[in-house]
Design an enzyme around this catalytic site. Structure first.
Site, short mmCIF file in Angstrom:
data_model
loop_
_atom_site.label_atom_id
_atom_site.label_comp_id
_atom_site.label_asym_id
_atom_site.label_seq_id
_atom_site.Cartn_x
_atom_site.Cartn_y
_atom_site.Cartn_z
N HIS A 1 29.40 -36.97 -25.27
CA HIS A 1 29.42 -35.51 -25.17
C HIS A 1 28.74 -35.01 -23.90
O HIS A 1 28.86 -33.83 -23.56
CB HIS A 1 28.75 -34.89 -26.41
CG HIS A 1 29.53 -33.75 -26.99
ND1 HIS A 1 30.07 -32.73 -26.22
CD2 HIS A 1 29.88 -33.47 -28.27
CE1 HIS A 1 30.69 -31.88 -27.01
NE2 HIS A 1 30.60 -32.29 -28.26
N ASP B 1 33.32 -31.91 -23.06
CA ASP B 1 33.23 -31.19 -24.32
C ASP B 1 34.45 -31.49 -25.19
O ASP B 1 35.37 -32.20 -24.78
CB ASP B 1 33.11 -29.69 -24.06
CG ASP B 1 31.82 -29.34 -23.34
OD1 ASP B 1 30.80 -29.98 -23.65
OD2 ASP B 1 31.84 -28.45 -22.48
#
Length: 436
Positions: A407, A411
């Site tokens: 992450h 995104d």
């Protein structure tokens, strides 16, 4: 009288490897060796490697027994250079001395001296060194997993070589002995009611062993991945009927160049990485700062289960290969992985991993990212399921795709776009032609 002694140290095996375990010596103390003769097999965290010696002469010392782990730069073997007048030294030694002091001029980087004409000495010399005659990495791994000491085994293979069946028989005998000993050790004491009862006892263990070699490397890498990478997983069910049909059509059209589902999935993955380059990246530490590294080519790793453990061979520059070329390289690396002959270079340099865990008969998973990569694509088994096609219920071949991603690198929008593109290509592989 022997000449000057030279000590050959464990060379740099490449790719950041710092140690290796001695598997089997090819020579014994007192043997004569020639320049660049293979003298020992060692096992690194990546592969089993044959190590040649750059010196010629008579072996005076072996620095370590089989099973010993040594670090890069530590003494490995000491050789006394032959006197010029010594007779019977053999063509290897004579040639080595004539070439300049019986020493190789090749550079010891990677997993040998780089000499393309390495001469293999007879494996029969392993017996002279007193080492157990276990020549197969698969058998060595099996012995470790079952807690069998190969030094006390008698091999049933040619020349006393220890085979798989020898280890399996010893493991069964050890287990039976352990169970019998555990049963005999149960103390029986009378209870207050007069009914005997067995006292609580710990569950007997049939062996303890340290994690080493490939198993240790896997443990370290996975633990580091979970410590450092904030991962997330997204998944989608897809209709893979057209993909299976495409595979069958390609096999019919070119039976001499077989293309399997893994190759087609690899081709789709590479195309997706070209379209979503954010996932072809990694995060690196620069002091206290984190740096995003974007890779200029695709090193496509794929998970391969072997008797030595899970390994991830890497197809270098996968974006430059055709589907048939990619299929051939996947097949070559898979065969090498199962045989235990992958080189360090063939299991490093990956930028993205493809994991077809469907071969184990499971539908889904949340796999751990292969550190330091940014993502891993998992593929479940392909099974017949009811599926709605054009408003009508039909039986289709359905699979689940899962994407685990870092992450920090991207995104959910990018990750979802990547996974959706892969899913669309699986459902309609002909659409991939538009991007090739």
């Amino acid at each position: 009288m022997p000449g000057e002694e030279r000590t050959f140290r464990l060379p740099d095996l490449g790719e950041g490897l710092t140690e290796a375990e001695i598997v089997a010596w090819r020579v014994a103390e007192g043997d004569l060796v020639g320049v660049d003769d293979v003298v020992v097999d060692v096992e690194t965290a990546k592969a089993t490697v044959e190590v040649p010696c750059p010196h010629a002469g008579r072996v005076t010392k072996l620095h370590g027994a089989p099973g010993t782990t040594i670090t890069v730069g530590a003494p490995l073997i000491t050789v006394a250079a032959p006197e010029p007048a010594v007779a019977g030294g053999g063509p290897d030694i004579a040639a080595g001395a004539a070439a300049g002091g019986a020493e190789s001029g090749a550079v010891l980087v990677g997993y040998g001296t780089g000499n393309a004409s390495l001469r293999r000495r007879s494996r029969s010399r392993t017996a002279h060194a007193g080492a157990p005659r276990v020549l197969s990495p698969v058998v060595r791994r099996l012995a470790r997993d079952r807690g069998v000491d190969v030094r006390v085994l008698s091999g049933s293979g040619p020349g006393g070589v220890i085979l798989r069946r020898d280890v399996e028989s010893a493991g069964v005998a050890a287990h039976a002995a352990g169970v019998a000993n555990g049963a005999a050790a149960h103390d029986v004491a009378p209870a207050s009611s007069g009914v005997p009862h067995r006292r609580p006892h710990p569950t007997p263990s049939i062996g303890r062993e340290p994690l080493s070699g490939v198993r240790r490397a896997i443990a370290d890498k996975l633990a580091r991945s979970r410590r450092e990478i904030p991962d997330a997983t997204t998944w989608v069910d897809v209709d893979a009927t057209a993909l299976v049909e495409a595979r069958d059509a390609l096999r019919t059209a070119a039976p001499d160049r077989p293309v399997g589902l893994l190759a087609l999935l690899g081709r789709i993955t590479v195309a997706a990485l070209v379209r979503f380059p954010a996932l072809n990246a990694s995060v690196d530490a620069d002091g206290d700062d984190l740096v995003l590294v974007r890779h200029g080519s695709v090193g496509l790793g794929f998970a391969a289960q072997t008797d030595r453990g899970l390994v991830v061979p890497v197809v270098r520059d996968a974006q430059d290969l055709s589907t048939a070329e990619l299929a051939a390289e996947l097949a070559r690396l898979t065969d090498a992985a199962r045989a235990g002959t992958l080189t360090p270079a063939e299991v490093t340099g990956g930028t993205f991993t493809l994991n077809n865990y469907g071969v184990f008969g499971v539908d889904g998973s949340t796999p751990i990212i292969n550190h330091p990569e940014a993502a891993l694509l998992g593929v479940g088994r392909i099974v017949d399921k009811p599926w709605v096609v054009d408003g009508q219920l039909a039986v289709r071949k359905v699979t689940q795709l899962s994407l685990t991603f870092d992450h920090r690198v991207c995104d959910g929008g990018v990750a979802g776009g990547f996974l959706r593109y892969v899913a669309d290509c699986v459902e309609s592989p002909l659409g991939l032609l538009l991007d090739l």
